[in-house]
Design an enzyme around this catalytic site. Structure first.
Site, PDB file in Angstrom:
ATOM      1  N   GLY A 148     -58.993 -45.028  18.869  1.00 25.76           N
ATOM      2  CA  GLY A 148     -58.221 -46.175  19.371  1.00 25.76           C
ATOM      3  C   GLY A 148     -57.780 -45.998  20.808  1.00 25.76           C
ATOM      4  O   GLY A 148     -57.725 -44.884  21.326  1.00 25.76           O
ATOM      5  N   ARG A 162     -50.440 -50.211  23.716  1.00 27.09           N
ATOM      6  CA  ARG A 162     -49.014 -50.278  24.070  1.00 27.09           C
ATOM      7  C   ARG A 162     -48.544 -49.134  24.978  1.00 27.09           C
ATOM      8  O   ARG A 162     -47.404 -49.130  25.427  1.00 27.09           O
ATOM      9  CB  ARG A 162     -48.168 -50.317  22.785  1.00 27.09           C
ATOM     10  CG  ARG A 162     -48.079 -51.719  22.216  1.00 27.09           C
ATOM     11  CD  ARG A 162     -47.230 -51.739  20.964  1.00 27.09           C
ATOM     12  NE  ARG A 162     -47.922 -51.173  19.825  1.00 27.09           N
ATOM     13  CZ  ARG A 162     -47.307 -50.764  18.716  1.00 27.09           C
ATOM     14  NH1 ARG A 162     -45.995 -50.845  18.614  1.00 27.09           N
ATOM     15  NH2 ARG A 162     -48.004 -50.268  17.700  1.00 27.09           N
ATOM     16  N   GLN A 197     -67.211 -43.343  17.689  1.00 30.97           N
ATOM     17  CA  GLN A 197     -67.047 -44.717  17.208  1.00 30.97           C
ATOM     18  C   GLN A 197     -66.996 -45.593  18.455  1.00 30.97           C
ATOM     19  O   GLN A 197     -65.946 -45.767  19.071  1.00 30.97           O
ATOM     20  CB  GLN A 197     -65.751 -44.867  16.396  1.00 30.97           C
ATOM     21  CG  GLN A 197     -65.615 -46.249  15.763  1.00 30.97           C
ATOM     22  CD  GLN A 197     -64.223 -46.549  15.241  1.00 30.97           C
ATOM     23  OE1 GLN A 197     -63.235 -45.993  15.726  1.00 30.97           O
ATOM     24  NE2 GLN A 197     -64.111 -47.450  14.278  1.00 30.97           N
ATOM     25  N   THR A 236     -60.010 -48.490  10.629  1.00 25.56           N
ATOM     26  CA  THR A 236     -59.927 -47.080  10.218  1.00 25.56           C
ATOM     27  C   THR A 236     -61.046 -46.699   9.243  1.00 25.56           C
ATOM     28  O   THR A 236     -61.513 -45.561   9.253  1.00 25.56           O
ATOM     29  CB  THR A 236     -58.560 -46.790   9.577  1.00 25.56           C
ATOM     30  OG1 THR A 236     -58.267 -47.814   8.605  1.00 25.56           O
ATOM     31  CG2 THR A 236     -57.449 -46.800  10.616  1.00 25.56           C
ATOM     32  N   ASP A 291     -52.855 -39.711  16.618  1.00 25.83           N
ATOM     33  CA  ASP A 291     -51.615 -40.009  17.335  1.00 25.83           C
ATOM     34  C   ASP A 291     -50.378 -39.662  16.519  1.00 25.83           C
ATOM     35  O   ASP A 291     -49.295 -40.203  16.740  1.00 25.83           O
ATOM     36  CB  ASP A 291     -51.590 -41.493  17.742  1.00 25.83           C
ATOM     37  CG  ASP A 291     -51.711 -42.431  16.553  1.00 25.83           C
ATOM     38  OD1 ASP A 291     -51.895 -41.946  15.414  1.00 25.83           O
ATOM     39  OD2 ASP A 291     -51.626 -43.661  16.755  1.00 25.83           O
ATOM     40  N   GLU A 350     -51.944 -53.908   3.595  1.00 26.66           N
ATOM     41  CA  GLU A 350     -51.398 -53.855   4.955  1.00 26.66           C
ATOM     42  C   GLU A 350     -50.253 -54.854   5.100  1.00 26.66           C
ATOM     43  O   GLU A 350     -50.262 -55.916   4.477  1.00 26.66           O
ATOM     44  CB  GLU A 350     -52.501 -54.173   5.978  1.00 26.66           C
ATOM     45  CG  GLU A 350     -53.512 -53.061   6.112  1.00 26.66           C
ATOM     46  CD  GLU A 350     -52.858 -51.730   6.436  1.00 26.66           C
ATOM     47  OE1 GLU A 350     -52.317 -51.586   7.535  1.00 26.66           O
ATOM     48  OE2 GLU A 350     -52.887 -50.831   5.565  1.00 26.66           O
ATOM     49  N   ASN A 369     -47.714 -46.196   3.438  1.00 29.09           N
ATOM     50  CA  ASN A 369     -48.800 -45.270   3.786  1.00 29.09           C
ATOM     51  C   ASN A 369     -48.518 -44.603   5.135  1.00 29.09           C
ATOM     52  O   ASN A 369     -48.253 -45.279   6.121  1.00 29.09           O
ATOM     53  CB  ASN A 369     -50.096 -46.101   3.847  1.00 29.09           C
ATOM     54  CG  ASN A 369     -51.280 -45.297   4.332  1.00 29.09           C
ATOM     55  OD1 ASN A 369     -51.274 -44.076   4.272  1.00 29.09           O
ATOM     56  ND2 ASN A 369     -52.299 -46.007   4.808  1.00 29.09           N
ATOM     57  N   ARG A 380     -45.202 -17.733  43.340  1.00 30.72           N
ATOM     58  CA  ARG A 380     -46.437 -18.495  43.136  1.00 30.72           C
ATOM     59  C   ARG A 380     -47.539 -17.612  42.520  1.00 30.72           C
ATOM     60  O   ARG A 380     -47.352 -16.414  42.357  1.00 30.72           O
ATOM     61  CB  ARG A 380     -46.857 -19.104  44.466  1.00 30.72           C
ATOM     62  CG  ARG A 380     -45.846 -20.183  44.938  1.00 30.72           C
ATOM     63  CD  ARG A 380     -46.116 -20.600  46.361  1.00 30.72           C
ATOM     64  NE  ARG A 380     -47.519 -20.924  46.539  1.00 30.72           N
ATOM     65  CZ  ARG A 380     -48.164 -20.829  47.707  1.00 30.72           C
ATOM     66  NH1 ARG A 380     -47.530 -20.402  48.785  1.00 30.72           N
ATOM     67  NH2 ARG A 380     -49.435 -21.146  47.791  1.00 30.72           N
ATOM     68  N   TYR A 423     -41.302 -15.172  53.483  1.00 26.55           N
ATOM     69  CA  TYR A 423     -42.572 -15.555  52.883  1.00 26.55           C
ATOM     70  C   TYR A 423     -43.489 -14.338  52.880  1.00 26.55           C
ATOM     71  O   TYR A 423     -43.793 -13.782  53.941  1.00 26.55           O
ATOM     72  CB  TYR A 423     -43.250 -16.705  53.635  1.00 26.55           C
ATOM     73  CG  TYR A 423     -44.651 -16.934  53.124  1.00 26.55           C
ATOM     74  CD1 TYR A 423     -44.851 -17.292  51.787  1.00 26.55           C
ATOM     75  CD2 TYR A 423     -45.760 -16.750  53.931  1.00 26.55           C
ATOM     76  CE1 TYR A 423     -46.130 -17.453  51.278  1.00 26.55           C
ATOM     77  CE2 TYR A 423     -47.050 -16.917  53.428  1.00 26.55           C
ATOM     78  CZ  TYR A 423     -47.217 -17.266  52.096  1.00 26.55           C
ATOM     79  OH  TYR A 423     -48.485 -17.419  51.596  1.00 26.55           O
TER      80      TYR A 423
HETATM   81  C1  UD1 Z   1     -52.767 -47.564   9.488  1.00 28.52           C
HETATM   82  C2  UD1 Z   1     -52.914 -47.875   7.999  1.00 28.52           C
HETATM   83  C3  UD1 Z   1     -51.555 -48.257   7.429  1.00 28.52           C
HETATM   84  C4  UD1 Z   1     -50.563 -47.151   7.670  1.00 28.52           C
HETATM   85  C5  UD1 Z   1     -50.497 -46.825   9.147  1.00 28.52           C
HETATM   86  C6  UD1 Z   1     -49.651 -45.613   9.387  1.00 28.52           C
HETATM   87  C7  UD1 Z   1     -55.148 -48.850   7.814  1.00 28.52           C
HETATM   88  C8  UD1 Z   1     -55.913 -50.081   7.602  1.00 28.52           C
HETATM   89  N1  UD1 Z   1     -53.825 -48.980   7.844  1.00 28.52           N
HETATM   90  O1  UD1 Z   1     -52.390 -48.771  10.125  1.00 28.52           O
HETATM   91  O2  UD1 Z   1     -51.666 -48.501   6.027  1.00 28.52           O
HETATM   92  O3  UD1 Z   1     -49.282 -47.537   7.187  1.00 28.52           O
HETATM   93  O4  UD1 Z   1     -51.812 -46.527   9.657  1.00 28.52           O
HETATM   94  O5  UD1 Z   1     -49.464 -45.440  10.771  1.00 28.52           O
HETATM   95  O6  UD1 Z   1     -55.712 -47.771   7.930  1.00 28.52           O
HETATM   96  N2  UD1 Z   1     -58.512 -45.751  14.691  1.00 28.52           N
HETATM   97  C9  UD1 Z   1     -59.805 -45.471  15.054  1.00 28.52           C
HETATM   98  N3  UD1 Z   1     -60.718 -46.476  15.032  1.00 28.52           N
HETATM   99  C10 UD1 Z   1     -60.412 -47.731  14.668  1.00 28.52           C
HETATM  100  C11 UD1 Z   1     -59.079 -48.020  14.300  1.00 28.52           C
HETATM  101  C12 UD1 Z   1     -58.155 -46.995  14.305  1.00 28.52           C
HETATM  102  O7  UD1 Z   1     -60.141 -44.341  15.392  1.00 28.52           O
HETATM  103  O8  UD1 Z   1     -61.307 -48.582  14.670  1.00 28.52           O
HETATM  104  C13 UD1 Z   1     -57.544 -44.670  14.694  1.00 28.52           C
HETATM  105  C14 UD1 Z   1     -56.472 -44.893  15.734  1.00 28.52           C
HETATM  106  O9  UD1 Z   1     -56.836 -44.303  16.966  1.00 28.52           O
HETATM  107  C15 UD1 Z   1     -55.273 -44.207  15.121  1.00 28.52           C
HETATM  108  C16 UD1 Z   1     -55.514 -44.344  13.620  1.00 28.52           C
HETATM  109  O10 UD1 Z   1     -56.878 -44.618  13.469  1.00 28.52           O
HETATM  110  O11 UD1 Z   1     -55.205 -42.856  15.433  1.00 28.52           O
HETATM  111  C17 UD1 Z   1     -54.656 -45.424  12.967  1.00 28.52           C
HETATM  112  O12 UD1 Z   1     -55.023 -46.653  13.503  1.00 28.52           O
HETATM  113  P1  UD1 Z   1     -53.987 -47.818  13.705  1.00 28.52           P
HETATM  114  O13 UD1 Z   1     -54.674 -48.972  14.294  1.00 28.52           O
HETATM  115  O14 UD1 Z   1     -52.803 -47.295  14.410  1.00 28.52           O
HETATM  116  O15 UD1 Z   1     -53.617 -48.161  12.196  1.00 28.52           O
HETATM  117  P2  UD1 Z   1     -52.405 -49.018  11.713  1.00 28.52           P
HETATM  118  O16 UD1 Z   1     -52.710 -50.441  11.918  1.00 28.52           O
HETATM  119  O17 UD1 Z   1     -51.164 -48.495  12.288  1.00 28.52           O
HETATM  120 CA    CA Z   2     -50.557 -46.975  14.017  1.00 26.89          CA
END
Ligand code: UD1
Ligand code: CA
Length: 459
Positions: A12, A16, A74, A80, A104, A156, A171, A334, A367
């Site tokens: 991702g 933000r 990806q 996810t 993250d 979700e 979750n 240094r 120095y």
């Molecule tokens: C996800 C969960 C949610 C959970 C939440 C916790 C899903 C559908 N939902 O939501 O149930 O409560 O985390 O924080 O999984 N990422 C990728 N590729 C993608 C999308 C995401 O690598 O295509 C990675 C992001 O970089 C991140 C992680 O997956 O590290 C989570 O993605 P994010 O979009 O933050 O998921 P949430 O919508 O927060």
């Molecule tokens: Ca998230």
């Protein structure tokens, strides 16, 4: 014990953060975010880690050294579930448990991963979701159970019915999942949801249908705090800092004001070291027993010996300060500085690629660069090594027991012999032999009665 691998989702962008830099590359106490889940997996004994990367994939790869790591790309982010599926090739032929983490989420403890893997193995579940009950569940996927308490699936937040929104178990985005079962389950996941994404969470319903879905509730939601903004980053830094500081205090290190002390994860301190307010210890810095750091010391990749006293507001980078030395206040050491036992530098002294011998002193305003100072030498106030001619750096050698008078300029390359003296104010351009006095300054003349001849303003 089953084979355990791990899968870290980090493709991702992190919109933000409002940053040119991919979110997982932002540093938390000196380390890119992505290193934290990787280290947690390593600490938990996971042998094989696959990171799913997308945004700034090359830089993320470069931020993660280690032969135990593999990467899956990806290229476009379709959710996810899609991200996890991208790791399929990298884990071809692997049968066992995969711990799935988010890139993250830096505060997750290795102990928690160990617990998750253990429960997962004990119940024989296909998926075990690490869940939590945060004070405010909004934004998170809700864990939906049936009437007899069996986990049925995850919905979700934005897809929840009003009743589902009232569920407080959510979750964390961390799971233990069986491989190769996951690949088959993911292949059947669709994207008919409000975001049109492939949700990893949908495999929970598939496991539930076979009676093989479970959850483990994490008591401390702080551990799975995700970083989505710079505000979160600062909050996570505060948590991590408190954790690190508490551990050092328990190990016998005095932190006079832990609220303002920054100790990076790679730093090590021995018992009875003492650290004053507003210190920042970075990189691979080592602080030995009984060393004392007063207020405002910043040390990066440096070694501070036993019983050394670093006075307020000193800055050290790749410097080695021996036992029983004294530094500062306001000294700048240094890279390549080495202070041997009992040596001292005082205020406004800067050193670079310089060794200060046993018991030698440079107490004020100097120095010293590219210099070797022997033992028991005294470097007077204002001494400057002129080590740079505009093109090249040159060395200065000062012998044991030498005495450099105040405000001397030593024009390198030059050698001052053992027990030699340099007269104050000298500009030394030739070697001074052992035990000799080198004087290199204009001779003083006094003009008697000068006051009467001195030009004066007319009244
Ligand atoms: C996800 C969960 C949610 C959970 C939440 C916790 C899903 C559908 N939902 O939501 O149930 O409560 O985390 O924080 O999984 N990422 C990728 N590729 C993608 C999308 C995401 O690598 O295509 C990675 C992001 O970089 C991140 C992680 O997956 O590290 C989570 O993605 P994010 O979009 O933050 O998921 P949430 O919508 O927060
Ligand atoms: Ca998230």
């Amino acid at each position: 014990m089953k084979q355990v691998c791990s899968l870290i989702l980090a493709a991702g962008k992190g919109t933000r953060m409002n940053s040119e830099r991919a979110k997982v590359l932002h540093p938390l106490l000196g380390r890119p975010l992505i290193r934290f889940p990787v280290e947690a997996c390593r600490d938990a004994g996971v042998g094989r880690v696959v990171c799913v990367v997308g945004h700034q994939a090359e830089q993320v790869r470069d931020a993660l050294p280690g032969a135990d790591l593999a990467f899956a790309l990806q290229a476009e982010q379709h959710g996810t579930g899609h991200a996890a599926l991208c790791a399929r090739e990298a884990l071809q032929g692997f049968a066992g448990t995969a711990l799935i983490l988010c890139g993250d989420v830096p505060l997750l403890r290795s102990e928690t991963l160990t617990r998750l893997a253990a429960q997962h193995a004990a119940t024989g579940a296909a998926v075990t979701v690490l869940s939590m009950r945060p004070a405010d569940p909004s934004g998170y996927g809700r864990l939906v159970h049936d009437g007899v308490g069996n986990l049925r699936g995850i919905v979700e937040h934005r897809d929840c019915s009003p009743e589902e929104l009232r569920i407080d178990e959510v979750n964390t985005g961390t799971y233990a999942v069986e491989l190769p079962w996951l690949w088959e389950a993911l292949a059947r996941v669709g994207n008919a949801n409000s975001q049109g994404e492939y949700y990893l969470t949908d495999v929970v319903a598939a496991a539930a249908a076979a009676g093989r879905a479970a959850s483990l509730v994490l008591e401390d939601p702080e551990e799975v705090m995700g970083i989505n903004s710079r505000t979160h980053l600062a909050a996570a830094a505060a948590v991590l800092r408190r954790r690190i500081n508490r551990a050092w205090m328990e190990a016998g290190v005095t932190l006079e004001d832990p609220d303002t002390t920054w100790i990076e994860p790679g730093v090590a301190l021995e018992p009875d070291a003492s650290v004053g307010p507003n210190c920042r210890l970075e990189g691979s810095t080592r602080v030995a027993a009984g060393a004392r750091l007063d207020q405002g010391v910043v040390a990066t990749d440096s070694v501070i010996g036993a019983g050394a006293h670093i006075k307020p507001y000193c800055v050290l980078a790749e410097a080695e300060v021996g036992p029983d030395t004294q530094v500062g206040p306001f000294a700048h050491l240094r890279p390549g500085t080495e202070m041997l036992r009992g040596s001292r530098v005082g205020n406004f002294v800067e050193m670079k690629k310089t060794t200060l011998g046993v018991g030698s002193k440079a107490n004020h305003l100097s120095y010293l660069g590219d210099t070797l100072v022997g033992d028991g030498a005294n470097i007077g106030a204002g001494t400057i090594t002129c080590n740079y001619d505009g093109a090249n750096k040159h060395r200065t050698v000062i012998g044991d027991g030498a005495f450099i008078g105040s405000n001397a300029s030593l024009v390198a390359p030059v050698t001052i012999g053992a027990e030699a003296t340099v007269a104050a104010g000298s500009t030394v351009t030739q070697d001074v032999p052992d035990a000799a006095l080198g004087v290199a300054r204009a001779k003083q003349r006094n003009l008697d009665g000068w006051a009467a001849r001195r030009p004066r303003k007319k009244k």
